[in-house]
Design a protein around this motif. Structure first.
Motif, PDB file in Angstrom:
ATOM      1  N   LYS A 225     -14.801  12.859   6.434  1.00 49.22           N
ATOM      2  CA  LYS A 225     -14.292  11.551   6.844  1.00 49.22           C
ATOM      3  C   LYS A 225     -13.660  11.618   8.227  1.00 49.22           C
ATOM      4  CE  LYS A 225     -10.975   7.975   5.498  1.00 49.22           C
ATOM      5  NZ  LYS A 225      -9.890   7.614   4.544  1.00 49.22           N
ATOM      6  N   SER A 226     -12.886  12.686   8.464  1.00 50.44           N
ATOM      7  CA  SER A 226     -12.237  12.853   9.770  1.00 50.44           C
ATOM      8  C   SER A 226     -12.023  14.336  10.052  1.00 50.44           C
ATOM      9  CB  SER A 226     -10.893  12.114   9.815  1.00 50.44           C
ATOM     10  OG  SER A 226      -9.993  12.674   8.881  1.00 50.44           O
ATOM     11  N   ALA A 227     -11.997  14.675  11.332  1.00 48.61           N
ATOM     12  CA  ALA A 227     -11.686  16.039  11.772  1.00 48.61           C
ATOM     13  C   ALA A 227     -10.983  15.895  13.115  1.00 48.61           C
ATOM     14  CB  ALA A 227     -12.959  16.870  11.890  1.00 48.61           C
ATOM     15  N   ILE A 238      -8.658  18.031   8.449  1.00 42.29           N
ATOM     16  CA  ILE A 238      -9.971  17.537   8.019  1.00 42.29           C
ATOM     17  C   ILE A 238      -9.786  16.777   6.706  1.00 42.29           C
ATOM     18  CG2 ILE A 238     -12.268  18.211   7.177  1.00 42.29           C
ATOM     19  CD1 ILE A 238     -12.052  20.703   8.961  1.00 42.29           C
ATOM     20  N   GLU A 239     -10.454  15.637   6.617  1.00 45.59           N
ATOM     21  CA  GLU A 239     -10.507  14.880   5.357  1.00 45.59           C
ATOM     22  C   GLU A 239     -11.959  14.836   4.900  1.00 45.59           C
ATOM     23  OE1 GLU A 239      -7.306  11.411   5.075  1.00 45.59           O
ATOM     24  OE2 GLU A 239      -8.420  11.331   6.947  1.00 45.59           O
ATOM     25  N   ILE A 240     -12.166  15.120   3.616  1.00 47.22           N
ATOM     26  CA  ILE A 240     -13.516  15.052   3.044  1.00 47.22           C
ATOM     27  C   ILE A 240     -13.521  14.031   1.919  1.00 47.22           C
ATOM     28  CG2 ILE A 240     -15.341  16.307   1.823  1.00 47.22           C
ATOM     29  CD1 ILE A 240     -14.429  18.852   3.163  1.00 47.22           C
ATOM     30  N   VAL A 258     -16.660  21.542  11.460  1.00 46.33           N
ATOM     31  CA  VAL A 258     -17.444  20.374  11.031  1.00 46.33           C
ATOM     32  C   VAL A 258     -17.055  19.180  11.898  1.00 46.33           C
ATOM     33  CG1 VAL A 258     -17.766  21.121   8.636  1.00 46.33           C
ATOM     34  CG2 VAL A 258     -15.703  19.834   9.269  1.00 46.33           C
ATOM     35  N   ARG A 259     -17.828  18.118  11.772  1.00 50.47           N
ATOM     36  CA  ARG A 259     -17.565  16.890  12.529  1.00 50.47           C
ATOM     37  C   ARG A 259     -17.617  15.703  11.560  1.00 50.47           C
ATOM     38  NH1 ARG A 259     -22.729  18.390  13.124  1.00 50.47           N
ATOM     39  NH2 ARG A 259     -24.358  16.821  12.770  1.00 50.47           N
ATOM     40  N   PRO A 260     -16.982  14.574  11.889  1.00 47.53           N
ATOM     41  CA  PRO A 260     -17.012  13.390  11.025  1.00 47.53           C
ATOM     42  C   PRO A 260     -18.448  12.952  10.730  1.00 47.53           C
ATOM     43  CG  PRO A 260     -15.350  13.117  12.724  1.00 47.53           C
ATOM     44  CD  PRO A 260     -16.122  14.362  13.073  1.00 47.53           C
ATOM     45  N   GLY A 261     -18.701  12.580   9.475  1.00 48.98           N
ATOM     46  CA  GLY A 261     -20.023  12.123   9.067  1.00 48.98           C
ATOM     47  C   GLY A 261     -20.913  13.239   8.563  1.00 48.98           C
ATOM     48  N   GLN A 262     -20.492  14.466   8.732  1.00 44.79           N
ATOM     49  CA  GLN A 262     -21.308  15.604   8.304  1.00 44.79           C
ATOM     50  C   GLN A 262     -21.196  15.816   6.790  1.00 44.79           C
ATOM     51  OE1 GLN A 262     -20.613  19.194  10.565  1.00 44.79           O
ATOM     52  NE2 GLN A 262     -21.448  20.517   8.951  1.00 44.79           N
ATOM     53  N   ARG A 263     -22.324  16.093   6.143  1.00 44.56           N
ATOM     54  CA  ARG A 263     -22.323  16.407   4.723  1.00 44.56           C
ATOM     55  C   ARG A 263     -22.032  17.889   4.526  1.00 44.56           C
ATOM     56  NH1 ARG A 263     -23.714  13.088   0.880  1.00 44.56           N
ATOM     57  NH2 ARG A 263     -24.523  11.029   1.426  1.00 44.56           N
ATOM     58  N   ILE A 269     -17.829  26.714   4.938  1.00 44.41           N
ATOM     59  CA  ILE A 269     -16.658  26.883   5.820  1.00 44.41           C
ATOM     60  C   ILE A 269     -16.532  25.634   6.687  1.00 44.41           C
ATOM     61  CG2 ILE A 269     -15.643  28.223   7.693  1.00 44.41           C
ATOM     62  CD1 ILE A 269     -17.098  30.658   6.634  1.00 44.41           C
ATOM     63  N   ILE A 270     -15.367  25.003   6.649  1.00 41.91           N
ATOM     64  CA  ILE A 270     -15.165  23.756   7.403  1.00 41.91           C
ATOM     65  C   ILE A 270     -14.168  23.940   8.555  1.00 41.91           C
ATOM     66  CG2 ILE A 270     -15.729  22.252   5.449  1.00 41.91           C
ATOM     67  CD1 ILE A 270     -12.712  21.918   4.959  1.00 41.91           C
TER      68      ILE A 270
END
Length: 325
Positions: A225-227, A238-240, A258-263, A269-270
């Motif tokens: 959701k956010s990074a 980071i929010e998932i 990771v980046r926003p929108g990534q599955r 590892i995030i």
């Protein structure tokens, strides 16, 4: 034919004399006869009206129809009660079994049955059996509404059943830092001492101490959701969004992977442990949210720890010590 003449013997004159009845007496006899006849006729009428043995064919047909209607109503009422019982059983299983199993909120009785507005039955008023008809209609409408809500609920449960695998993969079920990388679990969920103000306040997550650069893992499948560092005090975080009402937050990172929108998948590892934001030492602050409310993350560590490890972590987490953020 001549009129009969009646005589009587007069002992004084030693002769028979003709009996001449008085006119008033004749009138009295006639009136008495008429009154008696009228009373007899009235009694016969009353008996005929109230005795079934003297019913007319039309009366018999009407009485038979009334009895048939009474029997039909009794059967209908029994069917309504049976259907209502079946619907109630379905509602109980739905709330206490199906929806619990799929972690879905129960449906309240108000929503299932609701309050029926009696104004809708206004056209049924004014008849001999209006109350009976209105009560029956009200029961049928209440059951119809309950069945419609139940049907919709079962459709939802069916979708959840088909998505069960996705649900199991989405639930945050592992620790965000591997056991071998942990120095120790510093602080748990609940009221803790703030490291900066020294005041007692709610700590809405768990703190895992580890060296800067230690890998952080997604605890369930979801979409980032956010990074960024937009939330005050959390530093790089980071929010998932895992779906099904679940969201996890990982704070005080040194950097992202990771980046926003990534599955992401569980175990990916995030990012890496750091001490950015309002932090006293390198650690990971980890939160679990369900339906917009924070919940204790320790309840979700069933994916990668043993029972003995769970007991040990739980004992440490329940200590009311000082948090690291």
């Amino acid at each position: 034919m001549s009129k009969k003449v009646k005589y009587y013997y007069d002992p004084e004159s030693l002769a028979y004399r003709i009996i001449s009845p008085k006119k008033r007496k004749k009138f009295g006899y006639a009136l008495l006869f008429l009154v008696a006849s009228a009373l007899f006729g009235f009694l016969c009428f009353v008996v005929l009206m109230n005795t079934p043995y003297f019913e007319t064919p039309k009366d018999k047909i009407q009485a038979r129809e009334i009895e048939n209607l009474k029997l039909s109503y009794a059967l209908l009422n029994k069917k309504i009660e049976d259907i209502d019982q079946v619907a109630s059983d379905l509602e109980e299983r739905d709330n206490n079994l199906y929806r619990v199993y799929f972690n879905s909120s129960p449906i309240s009785n108000e929503k299932r049955r609701g309050i029926i507005d009696r104004k809708r039955y206004k056209e049924l008023e004014g008849f001999n059996n209006s109350e009976l008809v209105i009560n029956t209609s009200e029961k049928v409408d209440a059951i119809s509404k309950a069945l419609a809500v139940q049907s919709k609920s079962l459709d939802e449960i069916l979708k959840l059943a088909k998505a069960k695998d996705k649900l199991l993969s989405a639930v945050p079920a592992i620790q965000p830092v591997k056991n071998e990388d942990l120095k120790h679990m510093a602080s748990g969920f609940g009221y803790r001492t703030d490291p900066f103000t020294k005041a007692r306040k709610m700590h809405e997550g768990m703190d895992f101490t580890a060296k800067t650069g230690t890998p952080i893992y997604a605890t369930g499948d979801g979409v980032v959701k956010s990074a960024d560092n937009s939330l005050s005090g959390y530093g790089n975080h980071i929010e998932i969004n895992h779906g099904f009402g679940y969201l996890t937050l990982y704070a005080h990172l040194s950097k992202y992977k990771v980046r926003p929108g990534q599955r992401v998948k569980r175990g990916d590892i995030i990012g890496y442990v750091g001490s950015t934001g309002r932090s006293q030492a390198p650690h990971l602050h980890y939160e679990v949210h369900k339906d917009g409310k924070v919940v204790n993350p320790i309840n979700f560590y069933y994916g990668n720890i043993s029972a003995a490890e769970y007991v040990a972590i739980s004992k440490i987490a329940n200590q009311e010590n000082q948090s690291l953020d």
